[in-house]
Motif scaffolding. Structure first.
Motif, PDB file in Angstrom:
ATOM      1  N   ASN A 206     -20.121 -39.888  10.178  1.00  0.00           N
ATOM      2  CA  ASN A 206     -19.605 -39.275  11.407  1.00  0.00           C
ATOM      3  C   ASN A 206     -18.252 -38.591  11.201  1.00  0.00           C
ATOM      4  O   ASN A 206     -17.666 -38.093  12.145  1.00  0.00           O
ATOM      5  CB  ASN A 206     -19.509 -40.303  12.546  1.00  0.00           C
ATOM      6  N   LYS A 207     -17.763 -38.561   9.962  1.00  0.00           N
ATOM      7  CA  LYS A 207     -16.466 -37.928   9.696  1.00  0.00           C
ATOM      8  C   LYS A 207     -16.492 -36.447  10.069  1.00  0.00           C
ATOM      9  O   LYS A 207     -15.575 -35.947  10.735  1.00  0.00           O
ATOM     10  CB  LYS A 207     -16.082 -38.084   8.230  1.00  0.00           C
ATOM     11  N   ASN A 208     -17.531 -35.737   9.632  1.00  0.00           N
ATOM     12  CA  ASN A 208     -17.613 -34.300   9.931  1.00  0.00           C
ATOM     13  C   ASN A 208     -17.705 -34.048  11.428  1.00  0.00           C
ATOM     14  O   ASN A 208     -17.184 -33.045  11.932  1.00  0.00           O
ATOM     15  CB  ASN A 208     -18.828 -33.684   9.225  1.00  0.00           C
ATOM     16  N   GLN A 209     -18.350 -34.954  12.133  1.00  0.00           N
ATOM     17  CA  GLN A 209     -18.446 -34.823  13.579  1.00  0.00           C
ATOM     18  C   GLN A 209     -17.074 -35.012  14.228  1.00  0.00           C
ATOM     19  O   GLN A 209     -16.734 -34.359  15.216  1.00  0.00           O
ATOM     20  CB  GLN A 209     -19.438 -35.847  14.132  1.00  0.00           C
ATOM     21  N   LEU A 210     -16.268 -35.908  13.641  1.00  0.00           N
ATOM     22  CA  LEU A 210     -14.938 -36.183  14.179  1.00  0.00           C
ATOM     23  C   LEU A 210     -13.975 -35.040  13.903  1.00  0.00           C
ATOM     24  O   LEU A 210     -13.159 -34.677  14.755  1.00  0.00           O
ATOM     25  CB  LEU A 210     -14.387 -37.473  13.556  1.00  0.00           C
ATOM     26  N   LEU A 211     -14.077 -34.457  12.697  1.00  0.00           N
ATOM     27  CA  LEU A 211     -13.093 -33.461  12.281  1.00  0.00           C
ATOM     28  C   LEU A 211     -13.375 -32.092  12.887  1.00  0.00           C
ATOM     29  O   LEU A 211     -13.630 -31.104  12.196  1.00  0.00           O
ATOM     30  CB  LEU A 211     -13.045 -33.367  10.758  1.00  0.00           C
ATOM     31  N   LYS A 212     -13.358 -32.038  14.193  1.00  0.00           N
ATOM     32  CA  LYS A 212     -13.503 -30.787  14.926  1.00  0.00           C
ATOM     33  C   LYS A 212     -12.434 -30.730  16.001  1.00  0.00           C
ATOM     34  O   LYS A 212     -12.180 -31.715  16.693  1.00  0.00           O
ATOM     35  CB  LYS A 212     -14.889 -30.691  15.580  1.00  0.00           C
TER      36      LYS A 212
END
Length: 283
Positions: A206-212
């Motif tokens: 879920n890191k990529n989902q968070l880094l927005k």
């Protein structure tokens, strides 16, 4: 060593627990040749509330250490060559000189140095050294709340967390005791590696989902619900924001000023000594 310990035990038996009652006649409690240790020399080594037995052990250890150092010093003076002793004496004098001059210069610097680093000065330093401030970790401006998944008023909390106007922040602050953990100051930059310590539900998936940017994210584990909102991000190899590195820049700038001030003070002191005929050079 046993003799020294015996002297101490006799002394303590004589005065009970009143170890540090001042003695006008300066009666020694231990000696090594012509060197004496007095009651006033051991004041303060026993913390308040220490038992009689522990006090005795502490004082005995101190006296034995004192005696050992003196005895070893005597042995060293007898066995070390005069050349070696001269070398050590020079080192001792140099160390003494360094201690005194360093203390004096630090006092002068503390009195005279300017510790205010204005934003413009920090910005100039930042721009000149920007390549030194590339990130090796992701940074986020981020707020979050961790709370039990069965919390009451969950919809209200979520709505206020998303909207996050002044009145919403005040409301969330007022009920923060029911949160497992939280951070509502989303103007600060936080390393992602530090963030996952606070929010263990975060992972590579879920890191990529968070880094927005301006992203709301809701995650949960077996017992907790996590509400998260990202204001801004800086990824690895981006330049660190000035606000994030301002503290370290301030320290560098002040330390640079300190070195320059020390050099200036040393020059001024030497010039004054020459002017007052205190310092002369003979050709």
């Amino acid at each position: 060593m046993k003799k020294v310990a015996y002297i101490v035990l006799v002394y303590f038996c004589a005065v009970s627990c009143k170890f540090f009652k001042s003695a006008d006649d300066r009666k020694p409690i231990a000696s090594v040749d012509e060197s004496f240790l007095y009651e006033e020399d051991i004041e303060g080594i026993v913390p308040d509330g220490t038992s009689k037995e522990d006090s005795t052990l502490l004082v005995n250890a101190y006296i034995n250490r004192w005696a050992s150092q003196l005895i070893l010093m005597d042995k060293a003076l007898l066995n070390l060559s005069e050349e070696k002793q001269d070398d050590f004496s020079k080192l001792v004098e140099q160390y003494k000189s360094d201690l005194y001059t360093r203390a004096y210069m630090e006092a002068l610097v503390k009195k005279n140095i300017d510790t205010i680093v204005k934003l413009d000065e920090a910005k100039l330093f930042y721009e000149l050294n920007k390549e030194s401030y590339k990130l090796n970790d992701d940074l986020l401006q981020f707020r979050y709340i961790s709370l039990p998944a069965n919390s009451i008023n969950l919809d209200t909390i979520e709505n206020r967390f998303k909207r996050f106007e002044f009145k919403d922040k005040r409301y969330l602050d007022s009920i923060s005791l029911q949160f497992k953990s939280y951070n509502l100051n989303d103007s600060l930059w936080v390393k992602y590696s530090k963030l996952i310590e606070k929010v263990p539900v975060l992972n590579l998936e879920n890191k990529n989902q968070l880094l927005k940017k301006t992203n709301f994210l809701q995650l949960k584990d077996s017992i907790n619900l996590y509400l998260m909102h990202v204001n801004d991000i800086k990824t690895s190899n981006d330049y660190a924001p000035l606000s994030y590195v301002y503290g370290s820049i301030k320290k560098i700038v002040i330390n640079k000023r300190k070195l320059e001030l020390i050099k200036q003070l040393e020059n001024d002191i030497t010039k004054d000594a020459i002017k007052n005929n205190q310092f002369k050079i003979y050709n």
